[in-house]
Design an enzyme around this catalytic site. Structure first.
Site, PDB file in Angstrom:
ATOM      1  N   TYR A 141       0.811  -1.226   0.000  1.00 50.69           N
ATOM      2  CA  TYR A 141       0.000   0.000   0.000  1.00 50.69           C
ATOM      3  C   TYR A 141       0.841   1.271   0.000  1.00 50.69           C
ATOM      4  CZ  TYR A 141      -4.039  -2.996   1.024  1.00 50.69           C
ATOM      5  OH  TYR A 141      -5.030  -3.954   0.964  1.00 50.69           O
ATOM      6  N   LYS A 202       3.917 -15.377   3.270  1.00 47.99           N
ATOM      7  CA  LYS A 202       3.890 -16.288   2.119  1.00 47.99           C
ATOM      8  C   LYS A 202       5.339 -16.387   1.633  1.00 47.99           C
ATOM      9  CE  LYS A 202       1.620 -18.673  -1.069  1.00 47.99           C
ATOM     10  NZ  LYS A 202       0.807 -19.868  -0.786  1.00 47.99           N
ATOM     11  N   ASP A 235      -2.550 -18.256   2.963  1.00 49.30           N
ATOM     12  CA  ASP A 235      -3.665 -19.033   2.395  1.00 49.30           C
ATOM     13  C   ASP A 235      -4.166 -20.066   3.401  1.00 49.30           C
ATOM     14  OD1 ASP A 235      -1.119 -20.064   2.069  1.00 49.30           O
ATOM     15  OD2 ASP A 235      -1.593 -21.210   0.272  1.00 49.30           O
ATOM     16  N   ASP A 259      -4.977  -6.725   6.041  1.00 45.97           N
ATOM     17  CA  ASP A 259      -6.197  -6.036   5.615  1.00 45.97           C
ATOM     18  C   ASP A 259      -7.289  -7.080   5.372  1.00 45.97           C
ATOM     19  OD1 ASP A 259      -7.825  -3.978   4.858  1.00 45.97           O
ATOM     20  OD2 ASP A 259      -6.905  -3.643   2.902  1.00 45.97           O
TER      21      ASP A 259
END
Ligand SMILES: NC(=O)c1ccc[n+]([C@@H]2O[C@H](COP(=O)([O-])OP(=O)(O)OC[C@H]3O[C@@H](n4cnc5c(N)ncnc54)[C@H](O)[C@@H]3O)[C@@H](O)[C@H]2O)c1
Length: 363
Positions: A141, A202, A235, A259
């Site tokens: 972001y 990840k 995930d 988020d």
């Protein structure tokens, strides 16, 4: 501590309704404060080309903290058209006031508590009580992106095979930014007697950026031998949270991942009427419900004010007013448990102000 000065930023739409409700409760809990109104939101973009006018940033710099309602934002086409005619074509470009205040005031922690209050018919499962620490200033972001691959990027090894018409966003993760958010999570865990911190990543795919985050996380975790460390892929975490939400107490991760995860967690404890957050830096903090301005309900006093009232509770905690925060939380819990006064999202017919008055009456 003398009288607090609090920047009061209702913003757009239902932001006005829920802040009116929060004020009833804060007045009743007896916080000695001046609430100084500030301009933020769509109206100011249209009139002045800035949804967070410089005078509001000044106000924030000169107050103890801020309580914020919600804003309206729109895509580029609509934003450009709704700008005052005399400002059009003069280089104004809409920027999210929320992202801007986080960056301008270095509010690097986004703290989102998700607690299933007993008696809330919207709870996914009883007993959920976790907090998400979201890194609030970097990651995906940072706003560095291009609609097509910049020519210079094609000269970089590894990027030369990118299709020329690919849009590109940069994800930037620093060791310092990672360390301070993970440390905040561990400090919280220790202070609140939480047994474990779960760090989400990840790293098997995003080797560099998540690698930096995880190196920092492991370094910080080693300083807190009394709090267990656990890591999980983003995930898998979505799946585990839905399967075993009671297994988690403190979660920390990078901006985009948290988020998403924090909205998932908020939905498990009642959704938008209950989700609140604190944007917290070293010297300043902005507390808010996580919902938007819900224009279709604006001014109707129909929506649930509990998210904003719980944001007020977070503000009291941050100000060091632990007793008032606990009383406020107890009053909210009592009204939810009784189940007599409920807005439409909880299956009731009461108004925003009915809920605020019921909570105030418990104080
Ligand atoms: N932090 C923010 O200020 C923020 C966050 C999200 C969206 N937005 C903006 O808000 C505007 C509307 O966005 P949206 O409709 O996607 O999301 P929204 O959160 O405003 O509302 C979506 C729906 O959720 C429900 N809802 C929201 N708050 C509620 C509450 N307190 N109690 C009960 N029900 C509630 C309503 O049914 C509402 O129509 C857009 O301009 C968007 O950009 C702002």
């Amino acid at each position: 501590m003398g009288k607090y000065e609090i920047a009061w930023l209702p913003g757009d739409g239902i932001g006005q309704d829920v802040m009116e409700a929060a004020r009833i409760v804060l007045d009743r809990v007896g916080l000695d404060a001046d609430y100084i109104p500030g301009d933020i939101g769509w109206e100011w973009w249209c009139k002045e080309g800035e949804a967070l006018p410089p005078r509001t940033v000044e106000l924030m710099k000169n107050t103890d903290c801020a309580l914020f309602g919600a804003i309206t934002s729109k895509g580029k086409d609509k934003a450009d058209k709704e700008l005052a005619p005399e400002l059009q074509g003069k280089g104004y470009s809409y920027r999210s006031p929320i992202v801007r205040m986080r960056q301008l005031l270095d509010l690097y922690i986004c703290l989102r508590p998700c607690k299933a209050y007993p008696g809330n018919p919207l709870n996914y499962r009883d007993g959920i009580d976790l907090v998400v620490f979201r890194e609030n200033t970097e990651g995906m972001y940072i706003g560095v992106e291009w609609p097509q691959v910049p020519e210079a990027m094609l000269a970089i090894k590894g990027a030369e095979k990118l299709p020329r018409d690919a849009a590109v966003s940069i994800r930037a993760i620093t060791p310092g930014g990672s360390e301070r958010i993970v440390r905040a999570a561990y400090e919280y865990a220790r202070a609140n007697k939480r047994k474990k911190v779960t760090v989400i990543h990840k790293a098997n795919v995003l080797r560099q950026t998540c690698g930096v985050f995880m190196d920092a996380a492991r370094k910080v975790a080693a300083e807190y031998p009394d709090v267990a460390f656990e890591d999980a892929n983003i995930d898998a975490m979505g799946m585990w949270l839905l399967k075993n939400p009671l297994n988690y107490g403190v979660i920390v991760t990078t901006n985009l991942f948290s988020d998403i995860i924090s909205d998932l967690c908020a939905q498990m404890v009642g959704g938008l009427g209950f989700g609140c957050s604190g944007n917290i830096g070293s010297n300043y903090a902005v507390f808010e419900p996580t919902h938007g301005s819900a224009p279709k309900y604006a001014g109707q006093h129909k929506v649930n004010p509990i998210a904003t009232i719980l944001a007020g509770k977070m503000m009291l905690d941050w100000l060091g007013e632990a007793d008032k925060a606990a009383r406020l939380q107890g009053a909210v819990a009592a009204v939810i448990a009784e189940g007599k006064v409920r807005t439409y999202d909880m299956g009731g017919t009461n108004t925003t102000l009915d809920v605020a008055n019921a909570i105030a009456a418990k104080l």
